[in-house]
Every structure is written in structure tokens, then in C-alpha cells.
Design an enzyme around this catalytic site. Structure first.
Site, mmCIF file in Angstrom:
data_model
loop_
_atom_site.group_PDB
_atom_site.id
_atom_site.type_symbol
_atom_site.label_atom_id
_atom_site.label_comp_id
_atom_site.label_asym_id
_atom_site.label_seq_id
_atom_site.Cartn_x
_atom_site.Cartn_y
_atom_site.Cartn_z
ATOM 1 N N ASP A 129 -9.822 0.509 7.304
ATOM 2 C CA ASP A 129 -9.264 -0.773 7.736
ATOM 3 C C ASP A 129 -9.977 -1.281 8.997
ATOM 4 O O ASP A 129 -10.649 -0.510 9.704
ATOM 5 C CB ASP A 129 -7.767 -0.554 8.038
ATOM 6 C CG ASP A 129 -6.934 -1.803 7.803
ATOM 7 O OD1 ASP A 129 -7.498 -2.897 7.752
ATOM 8 O OD2 ASP A 129 -5.690 -1.672 7.699
ATOM 9 N N ASP B 170 -3.629 -9.071 2.214
ATOM 10 C CA ASP B 170 -2.330 -8.451 2.493
ATOM 11 C C ASP B 170 -1.214 -9.150 1.725
ATOM 12 O O ASP B 170 -0.091 -8.658 1.673
ATOM 13 C CB ASP B 170 -2.022 -8.523 3.991
ATOM 14 C CG ASP B 170 -2.672 -7.371 4.733
ATOM 15 O OD1 ASP B 170 -3.162 -6.441 4.071
ATOM 16 O OD2 ASP B 170 -2.693 -7.409 5.971
HETATM 17 C C1 DGJ Z 1 -3.711 -4.027 7.420
HETATM 18 C C2 DGJ Z 1 -3.995 -3.783 5.974
HETATM 19 O O1 DGJ Z 1 -4.505 -4.927 5.391
HETATM 20 C C3 DGJ Z 1 -2.716 -3.303 5.294
HETATM 21 O O2 DGJ Z 1 -2.925 -3.124 3.934
HETATM 22 C C4 DGJ Z 1 -2.284 -2.017 5.930
HETATM 23 O O3 DGJ Z 1 -3.210 -1.001 5.665
HETATM 24 C C5 DGJ Z 1 -2.114 -2.219 7.415
HETATM 25 N N1 DGJ Z 1 -3.270 -2.801 8.020
HETATM 26 C C6 DGJ Z 1 -1.800 -0.914 8.093
HETATM 27 O O4 DGJ Z 1 -1.674 -1.081 9.448
#
Ligand code: DGJ
Length: 733
Positions: free
Chosen positions: A464, A534
Site C-alpha cells: 500500500d 477503495d
Molecule cells: C488503503 C487501502 O486502499 C485499503 O484497501 C486498506 O488496505 C487500507 N489502506 C489499510 O489502511
């Protein structure tokens, strides 16, 4: 990594290497052609780019009335025009006037690389413009290598990867835009006189707000399955700028690293290599150009592009930071029951001194939180084994928090002006590590290396990156090279990724960056897929995945079934609808299975079994987009066909929900007109089958007439209509 292999191959298996300094050069892929004029002592020119030419048309090209253009315009001799290269030479001169000194072509296994070397007419300053031309996919990659042999450093003020002249016409540009949880929106507009600029300056993530890829439709308003289209993708993970300058008779297309606040001091003896710009051409509309990107991407760019992706459950929307052993174990048991193949533990598992309880601490402290997971990662990996699935884990290796042991130890490792206040991101405490610093590179590599050494059975990493560069400043770079910050960050990122891939080629790695912040061909040589967004709402995903599919194949698009009301948009859609959308990408789940009813679990179990059947067609097939969700009609539709055209999957999704709506039939595409296909509905919950169920039709009928979809749909056992959808599997008899 593939690129390194190719280069090694090219050195080892160099079949031919010829020098040629004059005349036209024909660079041909199976269906496209780029014609260059390369006369010794003169500037390199582009004479043509489009469909492959017949010999007679090639002979008479110069009589066709179309003028050729500098292939890599440099500033100084034609000051009014936009340029690809800007240089302040060692003596202060701003003029760069290039003349060809050599042309050479090197054969690789499935491509040839033509390198045209030019010298500045007064200074020992060289530019080599390179073209990699594939012989089995319709793609040409171009980049330039800029070499300074002057007595002192020179400053590069612009250093594009490539340039393409396109004759003025009713030309439209299609490109993607958006923001967090709203990625991949499609913008289509005619190119009028003036400049169209598409750019990114985030520093770390580059595809949330805009994308480094475009398509130019040359025959008026873009059509999916007709018309001539040029596609271009800048293969870069950092800041970029795409300019289309429409002036007079030409649209001049430039793409490269964004030079804003990134002017580059090129030392004597140093060579600056730009990232590649991939260009394609199709006369089968936008979908045709997409198929070219997808074939090239899967074969030559994407990590493990020839391997099927596993069906997974990711823990984020199910438990967020609430990680504990019994909870993880139960999720593993549940996804195994539903037929999934992998479980990924997301954020919240780490931090000893500062446990990661929410998003404001602990990044950088990649030690398991023993309060949450007393038996460590090893136990979870073993449990996954027992459940018959694989285990994956989340990390955010490029980042730290002010509340972390890492920051306490290395405050000089973060990107920030050392003399100014800290500019923090997520959680009010997040900071970006300075990846240009080799010590930081070693640290980031060690995060993956340690995890994998201790737990060699880890199968998947979700990587991430939730912050961009906010405050310009590197403790590592000297003051005269602070403008190298962005470029060095991405060179460091590339070095770390190369090291990881060299040691762990089979590890599946997802590029996630606050959702879809890293959907680009610059990162995909090291990553197997990306998190599209997301936002997992099925309706919005139809739009986002539609746009994203312009440039990226389904195998790269992580697409998960999640809970309702959706956690981002709070919309409630039926489980069938969520499944039918997720099944058009790399299927996964993002949900707490414990909260699902038995009926829902069984529906998912059935869907996963059916996805396994169609997975090769979805993940390796050819895309045909049929009805866009951006056209304001009440439905959208697309399909994938196997390369042999013996199997296809057709998707039909309602994008509005009013009672009594009529839906025109969708004409399919990409089938063999003479083959006879049997229709089977997948994820069927409607007790009354569609009238086409189990029936056979010719490809010709399906493409000329199409199948009618009903006005009413049962979306779950209690409701009709609503957000509804159908997925049909077609198999040639
Ligand atoms: C942002 C990501 O896009 C999410 O899927 C998740 O992994 C969160 N971070 C976790 O903090």
C-alpha cells in the site's frame, strides 16, 4: 524485471546489429507501422504512424501531401513550438540542434530495438531515440537516452519520453480522471485549437486524479468497436505530463516525466534514460486499442502475466484494524468453505512499542503485535495451510508515522525540508520515506525480505502507499540536486522492486495506493495486479472498471464482493449484482463472512465455482466493450472472448433502476460468426430461466441481432428489479 530479461536476452541472442545512417526506416508490428526518416547529419523525422503500409503506399508516402516532423523536437531552433527536450548547456546556451550520427537495430527474441543516435551540432551532447517494435503484438515502445559529454554539467529542463504528430481532424481524446474512491472515470472531448494537458504531481502515487494513458480517436466521437484509434501509455510510476498541442494542421502529442520542479542536473559523462512511452494503433475502435494494450501488457509488462490469479478474501472491510488470531482463523475457514484460494490479512497486525490500533502510528515497525497475534505470522500461515488455502499480508513499506520506532531512530529518512515543520498525511502523523536514499532502499527491501525469509510460504503481499509527497525536501540529496527528489524517489522505488522480484519472482504483489493510485504500466512489471479503488460499490465499480479496462486487462483489476450498505457510498445492492460486477475482474471478497447468511455464503460458493470455470476467458481473453455506463443509458454491457473464440462471457448490468424500463438488445462482438454457441446463465437465482438458457445461436446472430434481456429481474429471493444484472457464458459446440 521482464525488461532486464529482455535486455540480457538482447545482448545474448543478438541476431543482427546493423548500422545504417540514411533513408527511411520502416518499423512494423503485425498490423501497424511507424516510418522514420533518418538522414545522416539531419534531425530524425517521423513520416507516418498507423496501419501497416503496402509497398506501393510506402514508396509514394512522401507524395501523399503529408509533411514529416521532428521525431524528438528540441528547444532552440524553432522557438515557437512545443518541444520534447529542453537543455541549458554547460556554457549557458539554450539551443539544442541535433543531427543523426548512427542508426542501429538489435534483434530481441520477439522484438527489434532501433536506436537513432544524434549529436548536438556544437557540443558533445548526445540524444539516442529508441524504438522497441514487437513482432507479435501491436505495440511500439519509445524512449530517449540523453548523454552529456560537455565539460560541465548541463541542466535538463524538459525530457519527454516520446513525441507523435497526428494530422489535424475531428480527433477526440479519451482519458481517465477521478479522485479517491472515484477512480477511472472516462472523459472524452474533441481536440480543439490550444493545449490539452494531463498531469500528475503527487510524487508517490500517480493515477488517482488523472492517468498517464490516453486514446486518440481519429474519426470523430470515440466508438468502442469501430474507427481508427491511437493509444499511448507512459510506463512510469512518478509525476508525468502529457501534452497535446493542437495548432494549425497538427495535434502534437508529447509525454514524459513531469519536469515541473524536477529540472535535472546531468553530470559530465552521465546518461539520463527516460521511461518508455508505449504506442499502439487500431482500426477497431477503443476496444481494439485496449486489446492491444492488454495483449502486450500480459505478455511483456505485467508480473506473472501468464498465470491465473487466485480468488481471495481480504480482511480490510471485514474487520479494519481489529485483527486477532481467532478472527483471522475464522475468516480463513470461511473463504476456504466458499471455494476461495487465498486469505490476505490487511492493516493492523504490527507494531510492538506502538501497536497499530488505528491509522496514526507504527508504519515502519514491521514487527508483529503479539497482543493481537501471540503466535505470530507463522501460525497464521500454518492455519492457512490447514484450511487448504494460501496466506497473504498487507504492508505499506514506503511510509512511516511520527509515532513509530522507525521515525524515532531515523528522523532524517523522511521526505521533508529539514529546516521546516513536518507536513504529515493520513492520521495526522504519516510521512513518506525518502526512497532516493540507498539506506532507505535497503530498509524497504528488508521489510519484504524478512517477512519472506521468516515465512517462505507467504504467497501474496498487498503493498500500500497512502500518501503523496507533501513537503519538498530530501536530507539525502545535496542542495544543488533537490530538484531530483521525485525522479530519485522513483529510481529508488524501481531498484527496490527489481531486488524483490529478482529474489521472489513467484510472489503475488498487489499495488495499492489509497485504492487505485498506482494503476499504471510503470509499476506493473513488478506487481501482479492493482486495487482499482477503495470504493467497492458495485454500481460505481461498473464505471471505474469500464474506464480502467481501456488500458489494463481484467487480470490486473482486483475486484471484490463487499457488504451492504456499501462502506463508502452506503448503497444497498443485491449480492447477485455485487457478484456479477466483481466477476468481470480478478474476483475476490472484501467482507466479514461471519455476517453473511447461509444463503449468501452458498451463493458466493456457487459464484466462485463458476468463476473458476470462466477465469481463463476473463483473465486472458479479449475485451469487447459493448454499451458504456457513461452514455447515460440505463444499462452497461461488455464481454470477454477467448483468443480461439470458442468461449465468451457476456455481462449485462442495469445502471439505473426505474420500473418498466425497456432495454434495447445489445449486439455482441468478437465471436466467430460461423460458430454455434450454447448459452448458460451464471450466478442464476431467478427460478425461471431466461428464454435463451441452454439454447444455441450462431456468432453471426449474436453479433448482428443479440439477445433480449427481460424488463424484470429477480435479484434475490425476495426482491424484483432493483440493481440487476446477468452474466452469460457462451461455449462453442
Ligand atoms: C488503503 C487501502 O486502499 C485499503 O484497501 C486498506 O488496505 C487500507 N489502506 C489499510 O489502511
Amino acid at each position: 524485471m521482464k525488461r532486464i530479461l529482455l535486455i540480457t536476452l538482447c545482448l545474448l541472442v543478438s541476431l543482427a546489429c546493423m548500422a545504417q545512417t540514411k533513408g527511411p526506416i520502416r518499423l512494423q508490428t503485425p498490423s501497424t507501422e511507424l516510418v522514420l526518416n533518418a538522414w545522416e547529419g539531419r534531425d530524425l523525422q517521423i513520416a507516418y504512424f498507423g496501419a501497416r503500409l503496402s509497398d506501393v503506399d510506402f514508396q509514394n508516402l512522401r507524395h501523399s501531401g503529408v509533411r514529416s516532423h521532428s521525431a524528438y523536437p528540441s528547444y532552440g531552433n524553432w522557438c515557437a513550438g512545443e518541444t520534447a527536450l529542453g537543455v541549458t548547456h554547460a556554457n549557458g546556451s539554450l539551443v539544442t540542434d541535433l543531427g543523426i550520427v548512427s542508426v542501429e537495430t538489435v534483434q530481441e527474441e520477439n522484438a527489434s530495438v532501433t536506436r537513432i543516435r544524434m549529436k548536438e551540432k556544437l557540443f558533445p551532447f548526445y540524444v539516442t531515440v529508441c524504438y522497441r517494435v514487437y513482432n507479435d503484438v501491436d505495440m511500439i515502445e519509445t524512449w530517449s537516452e540523453i548523454e552529456n559529454q560537455e565539460k560541465k554539467p548541463v541542466t535538463l529542463t524538459r525530457f519527454d519520453s516520446g513525441f507523435l504528430p497526428v494530422s489535424y481532424g475531428n480527433t477526440w481524446v479519451s482519458h481517465l480522471y477521478g479522485n479517491w474512491a472515484n477512480e477511472g472515470r472516462v472523459a472524452q472531448e474533441p481536440l480543439e485549437q490550444g493545449m490539452k494537458v494531463i498531469k500528475n504531481k503527487d510524487g508517490a502515487r500517480n493515477s488517482h486524479s488523472a492517468h498517464a494513458e490516453v486514446m486518440l480517436s481519429l474519426d470523430g466521437k470515440p466508438q468502442e468497436n469501430a474507427g481508427r484509434v491511437i493509444g499511448a501509455a507512459l510506463c512510469y510510476s512518478g509525476n508525468y505530463e502529457i501534452r497535446i498541442d493542437t495548432e494549425g494542421e497538427w495535434h502534437r502529442f508529447f509525454a514524459g516525466i513531469n519536469p515541473d520542479n524536477s529540472y535535472y542536473k546531468l553530470e559530465k559523462g552521465e546518461t539520463f534514460i527516460t521511461p518508455a512511452l508505449a504506442i499502439t494503433y487500431s482500426n477497431e475502435g477503443l476496444s481494439g486499442a485496449s486489446r492491444n494494450f492488454h495483449r502486450w501488457g500480459r505478455k511483456y509488462m505485467l508480473a506473472n502475466g501468464d498465470k491465473e490469479r487466485k480468488i481471495l478474501l481480504n480482511s480490510w472491510e471485514g474487520v479494519y484494524f481489529n485483527i486477532n488470531e481467532p478472527g483471522m482463523d475464522k475468516m480463513m475457514e470461511d473463504i476456504a468453505y466458499m471455494g476461495g484460494e487465498l486469505f490476505v490479512m490487511d492493516d493492523g497486525w504490527f507494531g510492538e512499542k506502538y501497536p497499530r490500533l488505528t491509522d496514526n502510528s507504527s508504519l515502519g515497525d514491521w514487527k508483529v503485535d503479539r497482543n493481537k497475534l501471540p503466535n505470530g505470522i507463522g501460525w497464521l500461515v500454518e492455519q492457512a495451510d490447514k484450511h487448504g488455502i494460501r496466506f497473504g499480508i498487507w504492508i505499506e513499506p514506503e511510509m512511516t508515522n511520527t509515532t513509530s520506532e522507525l521515525y524515532e531512530k531515523h528522523p532524517d529518512w523522511v521526505v521533508n525540508d529539514p529546516e521546516r515543520h513536518l507536513s504529515t498525511g493520513r492520521g495526522g502523523t504519516q510521512l513518506v520515506l525518502d526512497l532516493g536514499n540507498p539506506e532507505v532502499q535497503d530498509f524497504v527491501f528488508s521489510i519484504v525480505d524478512d517477512l519472506m525469509t521468516e515465512n517462505p510460504k507467504i504467497d501474496y503481499i498487498k503493498w500500500d502507499a497512502n500518501m503523496g509527497i507533501q513537503s519538498h525536501g530530501s536530507h539525502y540529496l545535496t542542495m544543488d540536486k533537490q530538484s531530483h527528489l521525485y525522479i530519485e524517489y522513483h529510481r529508488g522505488f524501481a531498484k527496490v522492486c527489481e531486488r524483490i522480484r529478482a529474489k521472489y519472482p513467484d510472489l503475488t504483489i498487489q499495488a495499492c495506493a489509497s485504492g487505485g493510485g498506482r494503476a499504471n504500466w510503470g509499476v506493473l512489471p513488478w506487481f501482479d495486479e492493482f486495487w482499482v479503488s477503495d470504493n467497492t460499490d458495485a454500481l460505481q465499480r461498473i464505471h471505474m472498471q469500464w474506464g480502467t479496462s481501456y488500458f489494463f486487462p481484467a487480470i490486473t483489476m482486483a475486484s471484490h464482493i463487499s457488504a451492504t450498505p456499501n462502506h463508502t457510498v452506503f448503497r444497498t445492492t443485491s449480492l447477485k449484482y455485487r457478484i456479477d460486477v466483481a466477476m468481470s475482474g480478478r474476483l475476490g471478497m472484501e467482507i466479514q463472512p461471519r455476517n453473511m447468511t447461509q444463503e449468501e455464503r452458498d451463493l458466493c460458493r456457487k459464484a466462485i465455482a463458476e468463476y473458476k470455470e470462466i477465469r481463463p476467458v476473463v483473465q486472458f481473453g479479449d475485451i469487447y466493450r459493448l454499451k458504456s455506463p457513461f452514455e447515460g443509458e440505463p444499462f452497461a454491457s461488455m464481454m470477454y472472448c477467448s483468443p480461439e473464440k470458442d468461449k465468451a462471457v457476456f455481462y449485462w448490468w442495469k445502471t439505473e433502476t426505474f420500473h418498466g424500463q425497456h432495454f434495447p438488445k445489445v449486439k455482441m462482438a468478437g465471436l466467430d460468426p460461423d460458430k454455434v454457441y450454447k448459452v448458460r446463465e451464471l450466478n442464476r437465482i431467478d427460478r425461471r430461466p431466461l428464454s435463451c438458457e441452454g439454447k444455441t445461436f450462431t456468432g453471426r446472430f449474436l453479433m448482428e441481432t443479440g439477445l433480449a434481456m427481460p424488463m424484470k429481474h429477480i435479484v434475490d429471493y425476495n426482491r424484483q428489479d432493483d440493481w440487476s444484472s446477468r452474466v452469460l457464458y457462451l461455449e462453442a459446440q
